[in-house]
Enzyme design. Structure first.
Site, PDB file in Angstrom:
ATOM      1  N   GLU A  57    -107.886  30.937  60.271  1.00  0.00           N
ATOM      2  CA  GLU A  57    -109.044  31.829  60.235  1.00  0.00           C
ATOM      3  C   GLU A  57    -109.477  32.868  60.991  1.00  0.00           C
ATOM      4  O   GLU A  57    -109.824  33.767  60.557  1.00  0.00           O
ATOM      5  CB  GLU A  57    -110.262  30.636  60.895  1.00  0.00           C
ATOM      6  CG  GLU A  57    -110.169  29.188  60.359  1.00  0.00           C
ATOM      7  CD  GLU A  57    -108.982  28.251  61.189  1.00  0.00           C
ATOM      8  OE1 GLU A  57    -108.143  28.729  61.414  1.00  0.00           O
ATOM      9  OE2 GLU A  57    -109.376  27.086  61.065  1.00  0.00           O
ATOM     10  N   CYS A  90    -111.646  28.062  66.649  1.00  0.00           N
ATOM     11  CA  CYS A  90    -112.153  28.884  65.346  1.00  0.00           C
ATOM     12  C   CYS A  90    -113.527  28.542  65.036  1.00  0.00           C
ATOM     13  O   CYS A  90    -114.039  29.420  64.346  1.00  0.00           O
ATOM     14  CB  CYS A  90    -110.990  28.229  64.167  1.00  0.00           C
ATOM     15  SG  CYS A  90    -109.568  28.916  64.378  1.00  0.00           S
ATOM     16  N   ALA A 160     -79.001  11.744  48.428  1.00  0.00           N
ATOM     17  CA  ALA A 160     -78.976  12.116  47.018  1.00  0.00           C
ATOM     18  C   ALA A 160     -78.012  11.470  46.407  1.00  0.00           C
ATOM     19  O   ALA A 160     -77.121  10.977  46.782  1.00  0.00           O
ATOM     20  CB  ALA A 160     -78.152  13.563  46.959  1.00  0.00           C
ATOM     21  N   SER A 174     -67.740  13.134  45.565  1.00  0.00           N
ATOM     22  CA  SER A 174     -69.427  13.373  45.497  1.00  0.00           C
ATOM     23  C   SER A 174     -69.877  14.567  45.010  1.00  0.00           C
ATOM     24  O   SER A 174     -71.045  14.892  45.453  1.00  0.00           O
ATOM     25  CB  SER A 174     -69.820  12.729  46.823  1.00  0.00           C
ATOM     26  OG  SER A 174     -69.405  13.410  47.756  1.00  0.00           O
ATOM     27  N   ARG A 190     -84.831  22.236  54.789  1.00  0.00           N
ATOM     28  CA  ARG A 190     -84.238  22.434  55.987  1.00  0.00           C
ATOM     29  C   ARG A 190     -84.948  23.477  56.807  1.00  0.00           C
ATOM     30  O   ARG A 190     -84.922  23.562  58.083  1.00  0.00           O
ATOM     31  CB  ARG A 190     -82.668  22.898  55.756  1.00  0.00           C
ATOM     32  CG  ARG A 190     -81.832  22.147  55.303  1.00  0.00           C
ATOM     33  CD  ARG A 190     -80.402  22.533  55.365  1.00  0.00           C
ATOM     34  NE  ARG A 190     -79.310  21.693  55.114  1.00  0.00           N
ATOM     35  CZ  ARG A 190     -78.081  22.032  54.794  1.00  0.00           C
ATOM     36  NH1 ARG A 190     -77.708  23.390  54.950  1.00  0.00           N
ATOM     37  NH2 ARG A 190     -77.014  21.339  54.557  1.00  0.00           N
ATOM     38  N   THR A 202     -69.774  12.648  58.963  1.00  0.00           N
ATOM     39  CA  THR A 202     -70.276  13.756  57.963  1.00  0.00           C
ATOM     40  C   THR A 202     -69.660  15.242  58.314  1.00  0.00           C
ATOM     41  O   THR A 202     -69.198  15.880  57.642  1.00  0.00           O
ATOM     42  CB  THR A 202     -71.700  13.811  58.029  1.00  0.00           C
ATOM     43  OG1 THR A 202     -72.379  12.718  57.410  1.00  0.00           O
ATOM     44  CG2 THR A 202     -72.138  14.939  56.900  1.00  0.00           C
ATOM     45  N   ARG A 213     -79.639  28.764  53.676  1.00  0.00           N
ATOM     46  CA  ARG A 213     -79.377  29.979  53.009  1.00  0.00           C
ATOM     47  C   ARG A 213     -80.207  30.004  51.749  1.00  0.00           C
ATOM     48  O   ARG A 213     -79.821  29.325  50.702  1.00  0.00           O
ATOM     49  CB  ARG A 213     -77.883  29.843  52.553  1.00  0.00           C
ATOM     50  CG  ARG A 213     -76.891  29.755  53.829  1.00  0.00           C
ATOM     51  CD  ARG A 213     -75.363  29.409  53.668  1.00  0.00           C
ATOM     52  NE  ARG A 213     -74.975  28.284  52.923  1.00  0.00           N
ATOM     53  CZ  ARG A 213     -74.924  27.094  53.742  1.00  0.00           C
ATOM     54  NH1 ARG A 213     -75.435  26.897  54.820  1.00  0.00           N
ATOM     55  NH2 ARG A 213     -74.506  26.132  52.814  1.00  0.00           N
ATOM     56  N   GLU A 304     -79.361  14.669  57.425  1.00  0.00           N
ATOM     57  CA  GLU A 304     -78.911  14.651  56.163  1.00  0.00           C
ATOM     58  C   GLU A 304     -77.623  13.743  55.735  1.00  0.00           C
ATOM     59  O   GLU A 304     -76.859  13.943  54.956  1.00  0.00           O
ATOM     60  CB  GLU A 304     -78.454  16.154  55.997  1.00  0.00           C
ATOM     61  CG  GLU A 304     -79.397  17.134  55.943  1.00  0.00           C
ATOM     62  CD  GLU A 304     -79.036  18.164  55.104  1.00  0.00           C
ATOM     63  OE1 GLU A 304     -78.296  18.178  54.035  1.00  0.00           O
ATOM     64  OE2 GLU A 304     -79.798  19.374  55.168  1.00  0.00           O
ATOM     65  N   LEU A 309     -75.355   6.460  59.165  1.00  0.00           N
ATOM     66  CA  LEU A 309     -76.324   7.033  60.243  1.00  0.00           C
ATOM     67  C   LEU A 309     -78.070   6.843  59.636  1.00  0.00           C
ATOM     68  O   LEU A 309     -78.655   5.843  60.300  1.00  0.00           O
ATOM     69  CB  LEU A 309     -76.391   8.485  60.564  1.00  0.00           C
ATOM     70  CG  LEU A 309     -77.231   8.833  61.411  1.00  0.00           C
ATOM     71  CD1 LEU A 309     -77.404   8.313  62.824  1.00  0.00           C
ATOM     72  CD2 LEU A 309     -77.157  10.304  61.594  1.00  0.00           C
TER      73      LEU A 309
END
Ligand code: AOF
Ligand code: ZN
Length: 388
Positions: A57, A90, A160, A174, A190, A202, A213, A304, A309
């Site tokens: 604001e 504010c 996924a 995969s 991310r 992993t 990226r 991820e 986990l």
């Protein structure tokens, strides 16, 4: 819809865009967008500055650079704060500017505010319209909302899988189940979360970089947690990216005393941070990890993988939020690994559910995301979690 309402929605969409423009840069403060409208035209815009900086604001009113004209309307995606904080209330700035009408998206869940901002403005004669695109405005700040109401981080995970919930073929192949558009969306999340986490397996198998990226922006690196109770990722030959790349000071290995002090020293000498948690076995106690994140003011963690986990987090009732991407592929193979395991519900009510569910589509893939709600009773298959 009345003409007034559709106009409010239109301007609020723009305010939401402004808030999204500061995606992931305001933690632990929320992302908020604001704009000033005079005679049906936007004359100034603003969004929250990084934590400790001016709120949306104030930014919008400053961008105007003059007093708003009589009848000017302020649109803001979240309730204006009414406490001093670090930046001054504010509500006071709005009153001082002489704004007579404020249109608001979501209520600020901060217990110090929680609707009091509306009252403060109304008591002083400002017309206040609330709840415009409320769901979208609240959803934008899912990390802040959790942080400010619980005092701890939002622990979220991404999975996924195929339509039948498989994460790989029986051979282990995969790459890739979900399409490119889905994977680009993961990078967007991310960028939102101040921290990413993965398990040791992993890191060893996929050697992920865990950086963001996105096209047109420089590579960016959140805090990168590696859950590794035994420090199996500390290897001499071909050490993983997260220990060697230019962002290695953003890597934090989360371990137990079972990992071995020699390895801890080695990591620290290489500029990598190590958090050690007491544990009777090789597993990191997630509740303690959560407390440490709270102490370090890390308001959100995006996990991820891997499947082990995430399954452990669910078993410990420590997963707060789930992002589930589904590809329109069916493997129909019992021997193909399932994305989540370890539960043995006998009744549907013992299933784990998502609440406040949102769906997004990515060229045929589907993202379903929501808050994780645990059943009163969870039947666990301990053999899946046995320490090997
Ligand atoms: C707003 N507009 O753009 C944001 C708000 O310490 P401070 O002064 O930065 O205050 C932080 C609190 O202000 C934060 O917990 C949340 O309740 C609110 N954030 N409020 O009116 C904004 N970012
Ligand atoms: Zn404020």
């Amino acid at each position: 819809m009345s003409a007034d309402k559709s106009e409010h929605v239109w301007f609020m969409r723009r305010a939401l865009e402004l808030a999204r423009g500061v995606w992931g840069t305001t933690h632990p403060n929320p992302m908020v967008g604001a704009l000033v409208v005079e005679s049906g035209e936007i004359v100034a815009e603003g969004a929250t500055a990084p934590d400790g900086g001016p709120h949306a604001e104030k930014a919008a009113l400053a961008a105007l650079g003059r007093a708003p004209r009589p009848g000017a309307v302020l649109y803001v995606t979240m309730e204006p704060c009414c406490t001093e904080g670090r930046t001054g209330a504010c509500t006071e700035s709005i009153l001082a500017a002489g704004i007579s009408k404020v249109v608001i998206g979501a209520t600020d869940p901060n217990p110090a505010h929680a609707g009091r901002g509306f009252e403060v403005l109304r008591e002083r004669g400002v017309e206040v319209v609330t709840g415009v695109l409320e769901r979208e405005c609240a959803d934008l700040n899912l990390i802040f909302n959790h942080w400010v109401t619980t005092g701890g981080p939002l622990i979220a995970a991404k999975v996924a899988s195929t339509l039948d919930g498989k994460l790989a073929c029986r051979t282990g192949e995969s790459r890739w189940i979900t399409n490119e558009a889905s994977r680009a969306d993961v990078h967007r999340w991310r960028r939102l979360f101040p921290a990413i986490a993965v398990g040791a397996m992993t890191v060893l198998k996929d050697n992920p970089r865990l950086t963001v990226r996105l096209p047109g922006v420089p590579e960016w690196c959140p805090w990168r947690f590696v859950f590794d109770g035994l420090l199996r990722t500390v290897v001499d030959k071909n050490p993983p990216h997260v220990f060697t790349d230019a962002f290695r000071d953003r890597t934090i290995v989360v371990t137990t005393p079972h990992g071995g002090l020699g390895y801890v020293r080695k990591l620290r000498e290489a500029g990598i941070k190590v958090w050690i948690f007491e544990s009777s076995n090789q597993r990191v106690p997630i509740a303690d990890f959560r407390r440490r994140c709270a102490e370090e003011r890390i308001p959100g963690v995006f996990i991820e993988g891997g499947a082990q986990l995430i399954s452990e987090l669910i078993r410990a009732r420590q997963l707060d939020y789930l992002f589930a991407y589904h590809a329109p592929v069916i493997l129909a193979d019992e021997k193909a690994k399932s994305i989540l395991t370890g539960m043995r519900p006998e009744r549907l009510e013992q299933g784990i559910r998502l609440a406040d569910v949102r769906h997004d589509m990515f060229e045929g893939d589907l993202l379903m995301r929501g808050r994780v709600v645990y059943p009163e009773k969870m039947l666990i298959d301990e053999s899946v979690f046995a320490v090997r």
